[in-house]
Design a protein around this motif. Structure first.
Motif, PDB file in Angstrom:
ATOM      1  N   TYR A  11      72.586  90.495  31.110  1.00 29.53           N
ATOM      2  CA  TYR A  11      71.741  90.149  29.976  1.00 29.53           C
ATOM      3  C   TYR A  11      70.617  89.318  30.584  1.00 29.53           C
ATOM      4  O   TYR A  11      70.846  88.143  30.938  1.00 29.53           O
ATOM      5  CB  TYR A  11      72.496  89.307  28.944  1.00 29.53           C
ATOM      6  N   PHE A  14      71.492  86.949  33.499  1.00 25.72           N
ATOM      7  CA  PHE A  14      72.904  86.555  33.415  1.00 25.72           C
ATOM      8  C   PHE A  14      73.814  87.758  33.684  1.00 25.72           C
ATOM      9  O   PHE A  14      73.711  88.793  33.013  1.00 25.72           O
ATOM     10  CB  PHE A  14      73.195  85.964  32.031  1.00 25.72           C
ATOM     11  N   ALA A  16      76.925  89.421  33.163  1.00 24.03           N
ATOM     12  CA  ALA A  16      78.053  89.359  32.224  1.00 24.03           C
ATOM     13  C   ALA A  16      79.255  90.144  32.730  1.00 24.03           C
ATOM     14  O   ALA A  16      80.401  89.807  32.421  1.00 24.03           O
ATOM     15  CB  ALA A  16      77.624  89.889  30.855  1.00 24.03           C
ATOM     16  N   ALA A  35      89.571  84.906  27.686  1.00 24.11           N
ATOM     17  CA  ALA A  35      89.140  83.905  26.715  1.00 24.11           C
ATOM     18  C   ALA A  35      87.810  84.334  26.098  1.00 24.11           C
ATOM     19  O   ALA A  35      87.200  85.316  26.528  1.00 24.11           O
ATOM     20  CB  ALA A  35      88.995  82.563  27.419  1.00 24.11           C
ATOM     21  N   ASN A  36      87.348  83.556  25.106  1.00 24.16           N
ATOM     22  CA  ASN A  36      86.013  83.768  24.539  1.00 24.16           C
ATOM     23  C   ASN A  36      84.986  83.793  25.640  1.00 24.16           C
ATOM     24  O   ASN A  36      84.971  82.915  26.494  1.00 24.16           O
ATOM     25  CB  ASN A  36      85.643  82.588  23.623  1.00 24.16           C
ATOM     26  N   GLY A  37      84.134  84.796  25.613  1.00 24.33           N
ATOM     27  CA  GLY A  37      83.036  84.833  26.581  1.00 24.33           C
ATOM     28  C   GLY A  37      83.396  85.423  27.932  1.00 24.33           C
ATOM     29  O   GLY A  37      82.558  85.449  28.841  1.00 24.33           O
ATOM     30  N   ALA A  38      84.626  85.915  28.090  1.00 24.00           N
ATOM     31  CA  ALA A  38      85.037  86.469  29.388  1.00 24.00           C
ATOM     32  C   ALA A  38      84.300  87.771  29.711  1.00 24.00           C
ATOM     33  O   ALA A  38      84.120  88.124  30.877  1.00 24.00           O
ATOM     34  CB  ALA A  38      86.547  86.714  29.405  1.00 24.00           C
ATOM     35  N   GLY A  39      83.888  88.487  28.654  1.00 22.52           N
ATOM     36  CA  GLY A  39      83.145  89.729  28.885  1.00 22.52           C
ATOM     37  C   GLY A  39      83.807  90.972  28.312  1.00 22.52           C
ATOM     38  O   GLY A  39      83.354  92.089  28.569  1.00 22.52           O
ATOM     39  N   LYS A  40      84.845  90.780  27.492  1.00 19.94           N
ATOM     40  CA  LYS A  40      85.596  91.928  26.964  1.00 19.94           C
ATOM     41  C   LYS A  40      84.706  92.812  26.073  1.00 19.94           C
ATOM     42  O   LYS A  40      84.659  94.030  26.253  1.00 19.94           O
ATOM     43  CB  LYS A  40      86.825  91.445  26.183  1.00 19.94           C
ATOM     44  N   SER A  41      84.004  92.172  25.146  1.00 19.58           N
ATOM     45  CA  SER A  41      83.147  92.962  24.245  1.00 19.58           C
ATOM     46  C   SER A  41      82.028  93.629  25.035  1.00 19.58           C
ATOM     47  O   SER A  41      81.663  94.777  24.758  1.00 19.58           O
ATOM     48  CB  SER A  41      82.519  92.072  23.164  1.00 19.58           C
ATOM     49  N   SER A  42      81.492  92.910  26.023  1.00 15.41           N
ATOM     50  CA  SER A  42      80.415  93.494  26.837  1.00 15.41           C
ATOM     51  C   SER A  42      80.901  94.760  27.528  1.00 15.41           C
ATOM     52  O   SER A  42      80.173  95.752  27.618  1.00 15.41           O
ATOM     53  CB  SER A  42      79.944  92.479  27.891  1.00 15.41           C
ATOM     54  N   GLU A  83      84.589  94.350  17.463  1.00 17.48           N
ATOM     55  CA  GLU A  83      85.023  93.011  17.041  1.00 17.48           C
ATOM     56  C   GLU A  83      84.283  92.650  15.749  1.00 17.48           C
ATOM     57  O   GLU A  83      83.108  92.952  15.596  1.00 17.48           O
ATOM     58  CB  GLU A  83      84.673  91.998  18.142  1.00 17.48           C
ATOM     59  N   GLU A 161      89.601  93.025  19.776  1.00 16.41           N
ATOM     60  CA  GLU A 161      90.163  91.884  19.030  1.00 16.41           C
ATOM     61  C   GLU A 161      90.557  92.211  17.581  1.00 16.41           C
ATOM     62  O   GLU A 161      90.103  91.539  16.647  1.00 16.41           O
ATOM     63  CB  GLU A 161      89.152  90.732  19.011  1.00 16.41           C
ATOM     64  N   GLN A 193      92.928  88.253  22.440  1.00 18.43           N
ATOM     65  CA  GLN A 193      93.220  86.871  22.831  1.00 18.43           C
ATOM     66  C   GLN A 193      94.653  86.525  22.453  1.00 18.43           C
ATOM     67  O   GLN A 193      95.202  85.545  22.951  1.00 18.43           O
ATOM     68  CB  GLN A 193      92.261  85.911  22.128  1.00 18.43           C
TER      69      GLN A 193
HETATM   70  P1  ATP Z   1      84.377  87.018  22.542  1.00 16.67           P
HETATM   71  O1  ATP Z   1      85.769  87.278  22.195  1.00 16.67           O
HETATM   72  O2  ATP Z   1      83.945  85.605  22.246  1.00 16.67           O
HETATM   73  O3  ATP Z   1      83.409  88.048  22.023  1.00 16.67           O
HETATM   74  P2  ATP Z   1      84.178  88.331  25.079  1.00 16.67           P
HETATM   75  O4  ATP Z   1      85.189  88.243  26.157  1.00 16.67           O
HETATM   76  O5  ATP Z   1      84.150  89.568  24.266  1.00 16.67           O
HETATM   77  O6  ATP Z   1      84.322  87.080  24.149  1.00 16.67           O
HETATM   78  P3  ATP Z   1      81.373  88.792  25.516  1.00 16.67           P
HETATM   79  O7  ATP Z   1      81.041  88.780  24.063  1.00 16.67           O
HETATM   80  O8  ATP Z   1      81.365  90.086  26.208  1.00 16.67           O
HETATM   81  O9  ATP Z   1      82.778  88.079  25.765  1.00 16.67           O
HETATM   82  O10 ATP Z   1      80.387  87.786  26.258  1.00 16.67           O
HETATM   83  C1  ATP Z   1      80.366  87.629  27.677  1.00 16.67           C
HETATM   84  C2  ATP Z   1      79.246  86.680  28.029  1.00 16.67           C
HETATM   85  O11 ATP Z   1      77.989  87.316  27.780  1.00 16.67           O
HETATM   86  C3  ATP Z   1      79.242  85.378  27.242  1.00 16.67           C
HETATM   87  O12 ATP Z   1      78.810  84.342  28.101  1.00 16.67           O
HETATM   88  C4  ATP Z   1      78.221  85.633  26.147  1.00 16.67           C
HETATM   89  O13 ATP Z   1      77.603  84.434  25.754  1.00 16.67           O
HETATM   90  C5  ATP Z   1      77.221  86.532  26.871  1.00 16.67           C
HETATM   91  N1  ATP Z   1      76.571  87.488  25.961  1.00 16.67           N
HETATM   92  C6  ATP Z   1      77.188  88.376  25.147  1.00 16.67           C
HETATM   93  N2  ATP Z   1      76.278  89.127  24.475  1.00 16.67           N
HETATM   94  C7  ATP Z   1      75.057  88.712  24.902  1.00 16.67           C
HETATM   95  C8  ATP Z   1      73.720  89.101  24.598  1.00 16.67           C
HETATM   96  N3  ATP Z   1      73.454  90.084  23.726  1.00 16.67           N
HETATM   97  N4  ATP Z   1      72.701  88.437  25.206  1.00 16.67           N
HETATM   98  C9  ATP Z   1      72.966  87.448  26.104  1.00 16.67           C
HETATM   99  N5  ATP Z   1      74.205  87.035  26.450  1.00 16.67           N
HETATM  100  C10 ATP Z   1      75.239  87.654  25.853  1.00 16.67           C
END
Ligand code: ATP
Length: 235
Positions: A11, A14, A16, A35-42, A83, A161, A193
Motif C-alpha cells: 500500500y 508499506f 503489507a 492478529a489485527n493488521g497481520a495481513g489476512k484480509s490483504s 470481513e 473472520e 482470530q
Molecule cells: P484485520 O482483522 O484487522 O482486518 P488483517 O490481518 O486482515 O487484520 P489487513 O486488513 O490485511 O490485516 O491489514 C494489514 C496491514 O495493512 C495493516 O497494517 C493495515 O493497517 C494495512 N492496510 C490494510 N488496508 C490498507 C489500505 N487500503 N491502505 C493502506 N494500508 C492498509
C-alpha cells in the motif's frame, strides 16, 4: 490446489504482504491465524483480484489469478466472503443471496437450485427471506454473507473472520456449518482470530505476523505450542 507463491503487496511504500507462500489442497480446510493488521484480509483481497500483487503468483490449478479480473476469479470458482459481511442492508435476504449468483449470467436454473441448497444449509434464512438483511441478528447476517458466497458455487471459499462480533453459541454453529461446507467438497481458506474454534475444524493452519507467514502446522501441533497458545488462544 490454491497456491500462493512469494506473494507481496504494497500500500504505497508499506509492505503489507512479504513473500507469502501458502497453499490449500483440493478439499482441505486451511486456517490462517493472525492478529489485527497481520495481513489476512490483504491476502484474500489479493487472491480475489481487488488488490494487485506487487510480486509473486497465486494459482488455482493451472490458472494464474494475479492480474485476473475479480469477475474472472469468481468464475474460476474462487469466491470471497468478506470481513464485515458487506450486505445491502435495505435489500431483502433473498435479493442479497441472489447477488452472489450473478456469475451464472442470467441462467436462473442453477441459481434456483443453489438457492434451495443455501436455504437447506441455513433454514432460518428461508423464514427471513423477505426481511431486510439489515434487520437480522449478527449471526444471521453472517449466514447471508456466507450464503451469498455459496451462490457463486465456489470451489474455493475464502472466509474472512466469519465469527467477528458473534456470541459464543452462534460462533459454534457457524463453525459447524463451515465444516459441513468443506465436507461437501469445497476447499476452504479461513482467516480467524478465534484460533481455538478454527483449529478444531482445520486440517492445517498457518500463522501470519506483519505480512509474513511465521508458522505452519497441523492444528494439534499449533495447539501444543505455548507461544501460539499465549498469543492466539490466551491460555
Ligand atoms: P484485520 O482483522 O484487522 O482486518 P488483517 O490481518 O486482515 O487484520 P489487513 O486488513 O490485511 O490485516 O491489514 C494489514 C496491514 O495493512 C495493516 O497494517 C493495515 O493497517 C494495512 N492496510 C490494510 N488496508 C490498507 C489500505 N487500503 N491502505 C493502506 N494500508 C492498509
Amino acid at each position: 490446489m490454491l497456491k500462493f507463491d512469494n506473494v507481496s503487496l504494497k500500500y504505497g511504500s508499506f509492505l503489507a504482504l512479504d513473500k507469502v507462500c501458502l497453499h490449500a489442497d483440493k478439499g482441505e480446510l486451511v486456517v490462517l491465524l493472525g492478529a489485527n493488521g497481520a495481513g489476512k484480509s490483504s491476502l484474500f483481497l489479493t487472491a480475489s483480484g481487488i488488490h494487485k500483487a506487487a510480486g509473486g503468483s497465486i494459482t488455482w490449478g493451472a490458472q494464474e489469478l494475479v492480474g485476473s479480473k475479480p469477475s474472472t476469479i469468481v468464475e474460476a470458482g474462487v469466491v470471497q466472503c468478506p470481513e464485515g459481511r458487506k450486505l445491502f442492508a435495505h435489500m431483502s435476504v433473498q435479493k442479497n443471496l441472489e447477488l452472489g449468483a450473478y456469475v451464472h449470467r442470467g441462467d436462473t436454473g442453477p441459481s434456483k437450485r443453489i438457492l434451495e441448497e443455501v436455504y437447506a444449509l441455513f433454514p432460518i434464512l428461508r423464514e427471513k427471506k423477505d426481511d431486510a438483511a439489515g434487520s437480522l441478528s449478527g449471526g444471521q447476517q453472517q449466514m447471508v454473507a456466507i450464503g451469498r458466497a455459496m451462490m457463486g458455487r465456489p470451489k474455493v471459499l475464502l472466509l474472512d473472520e466469519p465469527s467477528l462480533g458473534l456470541a459464543p453459541l452462534v460462533i459454534k454453529q457457524m463453525f459447524e456449518v463451515i465444516q459441513r461446507i468443506n465436507q461437501s467438497g469445497t476447499t476452504v481458506l479461513l482467516a480467524e482470530q478465534n484460533a481455538f474454534a478454527a483449529l478444531k475444524i482445520a486440517h492445517r493452519a498457518y500463522v501470519m505476523e506483519s505480512g509474513r507467514i511465521v508458522r505452519e502446522g497441523k492444528p494439534e501441533q499449533l495447539l501444543a505450542d505455548d507461544s501460539i497458545r499465549k498469543a492466539y488462544i490466551g491460555a
